[in-house]
Design a protein around this motif. Structure first.
Motif, PDB file in Angstrom:
ATOM      1  N   LEU A 132       0.825  -1.208   0.000  1.00  0.00           N
ATOM      2  CA  LEU A 132       0.000   0.000   0.000  1.00  0.00           C
ATOM      3  C   LEU A 132       0.856   1.252   0.000  1.00  0.00           C
ATOM      4  CD1 LEU A 132      -2.761  -1.031   2.563  1.00  0.00           C
ATOM      5  CD2 LEU A 132      -2.933  -0.971   0.080  1.00  0.00           C
ATOM      6  N   ALA A 133       1.916   1.226   0.810  1.00  0.00           N
ATOM      7  CA  ALA A 133       2.799   2.390   0.875  1.00  0.00           C
ATOM      8  C   ALA A 133       3.489   2.608  -0.460  1.00  0.00           C
ATOM      9  CB  ALA A 133       3.828   2.202   1.975  1.00  0.00           C
ATOM     10  N   ALA A 134       3.868   1.509  -1.129  1.00  0.00           N
ATOM     11  CA  ALA A 134       4.519   1.637  -2.429  1.00  0.00           C
ATOM     12  C   ALA A 134       3.574   2.247  -3.443  1.00  0.00           C
ATOM     13  CB  ALA A 134       5.008   0.272  -2.913  1.00  0.00           C
TER      14      ALA A 134
ATOM     15  N   VAL B 107      -6.299  -9.252   1.884  1.00  0.00           N
ATOM     16  CA  VAL B 107      -6.824  -9.240   0.516  1.00  0.00           C
ATOM     17  C   VAL B 107      -6.190  -8.126  -0.311  1.00  0.00           C
ATOM     18  CG1 VAL B 107      -8.911  -8.956  -0.872  1.00  0.00           C
ATOM     19  CG2 VAL B 107      -8.981 -10.310   1.229  1.00  0.00           C
ATOM     20  N   ALA B 108      -6.088  -6.937   0.273  1.00  0.00           N
ATOM     21  CA  ALA B 108      -5.553  -5.805  -0.482  1.00  0.00           C
ATOM     22  C   ALA B 108      -4.066  -5.946  -0.789  1.00  0.00           C
ATOM     23  CB  ALA B 108      -5.787  -4.499   0.286  1.00  0.00           C
ATOM     24  N   GLN B 109      -3.416  -6.919  -0.177  1.00  0.00           N
ATOM     25  CA  GLN B 109      -1.993  -7.119  -0.418  1.00  0.00           C
ATOM     26  C   GLN B 109      -1.730  -8.099  -1.569  1.00  0.00           C
ATOM     27  OE1 GLN B 109      -0.513  -4.967   1.457  1.00  0.00           O
ATOM     28  NE2 GLN B 109      -2.450  -4.663   2.525  1.00  0.00           N
ATOM     29  N   ALA B 110      -2.797  -8.653  -2.157  1.00  0.00           N
ATOM     30  CA  ALA B 110      -2.618  -9.613  -3.243  1.00  0.00           C
ATOM     31  C   ALA B 110      -1.912  -8.952  -4.416  1.00  0.00           C
ATOM     32  CB  ALA B 110      -3.962 -10.176  -3.681  1.00  0.00           C
ATOM     33  N   GLN B 111      -0.996  -9.698  -5.037  1.00  0.00           N
ATOM     34  CA  GLN B 111      -0.270  -9.185  -6.197  1.00  0.00           C
ATOM     35  C   GLN B 111      -1.219  -8.954  -7.373  1.00  0.00           C
ATOM     36  OE1 GLN B 111       2.653 -11.826  -8.017  1.00  0.00           O
ATOM     37  NE2 GLN B 111       4.166 -10.200  -7.885  1.00  0.00           N
TER      38      GLN B 111
END
Length: 571
Positions: free
Chosen positions: A375-377, A464-468
């Motif tokens: 998210l930060a990226a 979930v939001a971290q999925a590639q």
């Protein structure tokens, strides 16, 4: 002849025989050789490290017929009588039983003016000198400062800080270190060989570790086990007689923790209790094994320093590879705290079993910084790259926070307790959706993500939001996680059945949900470019940027906090 215990039989008779105190013995040898003999010596160190023994050897070196010499003969009357403690000119005083000023006046001060009867020097060896009273120290002070030429004081203590500075400033102070485990084990091997005892290296290593730097304690323990086992000793004999915990049991416990095998861990806890082990000692020894694994992780060259047995070194190395350094630090803290608290626990066994389960759970923790990194990226252009820093307040308090991708944050559990809807901040204005190409049915993907976010916002933001990427093919939805996010995939699998039920509710038919491990992004991939507004620090609304940051929004939904102030820092 009456039996002589090993600690007395193997007491060093020369400087070269003193184990683990080379700095002290070398200094004393050189002082004798050069004739620089002090009026008073203070030997300080833990129990059983050679303080009183060194004082006796120094007294023999000064009074030997061939001396003063750094290598007393051990055969003349002076050497023999000093070794046996019956030399009339070498007086040993136990300060613990002669604390009063009258004793010091009678034994020490009154005898200063009397010349040695036979020896070259009159030597006063005061053991546990720190137990003298204040008046005794004051009476002794003048005698130590200006003694007759034929008098030498040697004082031994385990508590150097209790000796007055006025005494220390008039003496040469030698601090004895605890003896390394390797040296103790080597000396025990020499003793066992001379006594014709068959004993394994693992058994000697167990005795050496339990001695905690004291050669005398190690020799006494060896003597005790020999009385039980005779001329053949095993590691089990040592553990039985001394109540020590064998390394095999400890390593089996750690193996159960690594495998998250609760039944085996409980069975091993039963074994420890049935063997009569003090569970505080088990916790202490487990923390020692954790320390050994950290040692191998930080400096593998230390593996051969003698602290680890040959058989356990390979197993420890293999186990250590399955722990991160953060895991080991958390485990050490957990076990150290357990050792202190288990003494007051009403059911020590139950407490110990819960410690093992808690240790298994600690290994599931994932640093929150890793969860928020993608998210930060994605928002690097708005806040991460600008080097700005915010202040988030919670319950009236404020605390500075660094950019989410760089600040180390306390780890979050893999299986979190879901907050209630009332505890969760309202959803952010902009949707947090992975930047991924869908193969088909975009409405299914968007609807499913919205439903997951509404039902389990914590699970959505942290997993979930971290999925590639998220792939949709017909009635199959695949969540792909990057190779560095294996833990996230495991967390997703724990809630996969709920996601499938949610997807079926959204589309009204059966939907297959699965997870997969993806590949790392290309080496040249970079974050989205900053806008022109972001490139002009003076015109930016930093607080608005922080509110719009996906990383910050994720944190606000997890923690009950609010943004109070945002300050830009120099990059």
């Amino acid at each position: 002849m009456a039996y002589q215990v090993l600690a007395r039989k193997w007491r060093p008779q020369r400087f070269d025989d003193v184990v683990g105190q080379q700095a002290v013995t070398r200094t004393l040898r050189n002082a004798i050789a050069s004739g620089r003999i002090a009026q008073a010596f203070v030997f300080a160190g833990s129990r059983g490290c050679g303080k009183t023994t060194t004082a006796r050897i120094l007294a023999r070196a000064l009074n030997c017929d061939k001396g003063p010499t750094a290598d007393p003969c051990g055969e003349c009357d002076g050497c023999v009588e000093i070794a046996q403690g019956r030399d009339i000119d070498v007086l040993e005083i136990d300060a613990a039983s002669h604390t009063g000023i009258d004793n010091i006046r009678e034994v020490v001060i009154a005898g200063l003016s009397i010349a040695p009867v036979r020896d070259r020097y009159k030597v006063f060896i005061i053991d546990e000198v720190h137990q003298l009273s204040t008046a005794s120290f004051n009476a002794l002070l003048k005698s130590i400062e200006e003694p007759p030429a034929h008098v030498v004081f040697m004082m031994a203590t385990t508590e150097l800080h209790k000796i007055p500075d006025t005494i220390l400033s008039r003496s040469q102070v030698f601090e004895f270190r605890t003896i390394p485990t390797k040296m103790i084990a080597q000396q025990l091997r020499r003793i066992a060989g001379a006594e014709k005892v068959e004993v394994s290296d693992a058994a000697l290593a167990l005795i050496a570790r339990s001695a905690e730097g004291s050669m005398r304690d190690a020799q006494s323990a060896l003597d005790q086990v020999m009385a039980f086992a005779g001329q053949t000793m095993t590691e089990e004999d040592v553990a039985t007689v001394l109540g020590l915990v064998g390394r095999d049991l400890l390593l089996d416990l750690i193996e159960a923790v690594v495998e998250e095998d609760g039944p085996t861990a409980f069975a091993l806890a039963d074994r420890a209790v049935e063997s009569g082990h003090d569970l505080r000692l088990v916790c202490r020894e487990l923390s020692r094994v954790v320390r050994d694994m950290m040692l191998l992780s930080v400096d593998p060259s230390r593996a051969g320093d003698g602290e680890l047995g040959d058989g356990e070194r390979e197993r420890l190395t293999a186990l250590g590879r399955r722990f991160s350094r953060e895991d080991l630090m958390r485990a050490f803290d957990l076990l150290s705290k357990a050792e202190q608290e288990i003494r007051t626990a009403s059911h020590a066994r139950y407490y110990f079993e819960m410690v093992l389960l808690r240790w298994m759970h600690l290994r599931k923790l994932v640093p929150l910084a890793d969860l928020l990194a993608p998210l930060a990226a994605g928002s690097a252009g708005s806040i991460g790259s600008a080097g700005s820093i915010g202040s988030i307040g919670s319950k009236g308090a404020t605390a500075p926070i660094a950019p989410a991708a760089k600040k180390p944050i306390e780890p979050a559990a893999k299986v979190p307790i879901e907050p209630t809807r009332s505890q969760v901040a309202p959803p952010a204005k902009e949707p947090i959706a992975p930047a991924a190409k869908t193969t088909s049915a975009p409405n299914l993907k968007d609807s499913l993500l919205a439903e997951i976010r509404a039902g389990k916002p914590f699970f959505y933001n942290t997993v979930v939001a971290q999925a590639q990427k998220i792939e949709v093919a017909g009635d199959r939805v695949t969540f792909v996680f990057s190779p560095t996010h294996r833990a996230l995939r495991e967390q997703f699998e724990q809630s996969r059945s709920w996601v499938e039920a949610t997807a079926e509710r959204v589309v009204g038919r059966r939907v297959m949900v699965e997870s997969a491990q993806g590949v790392a992004p290309p080496a040249g991939a970079t974050a989205a470019p900053r806008s022109e507004a972001a490139g002009a620090p003076g015109k930016r609304d930093l607080k608005e940027d922080a509110k719009n940051s996906a990383a910050i929004q994720a944190m606000l939904e997890v923690f009950p906090a609010e943004i109070r102030d945002v300050e830009e820092m120099e990059p």
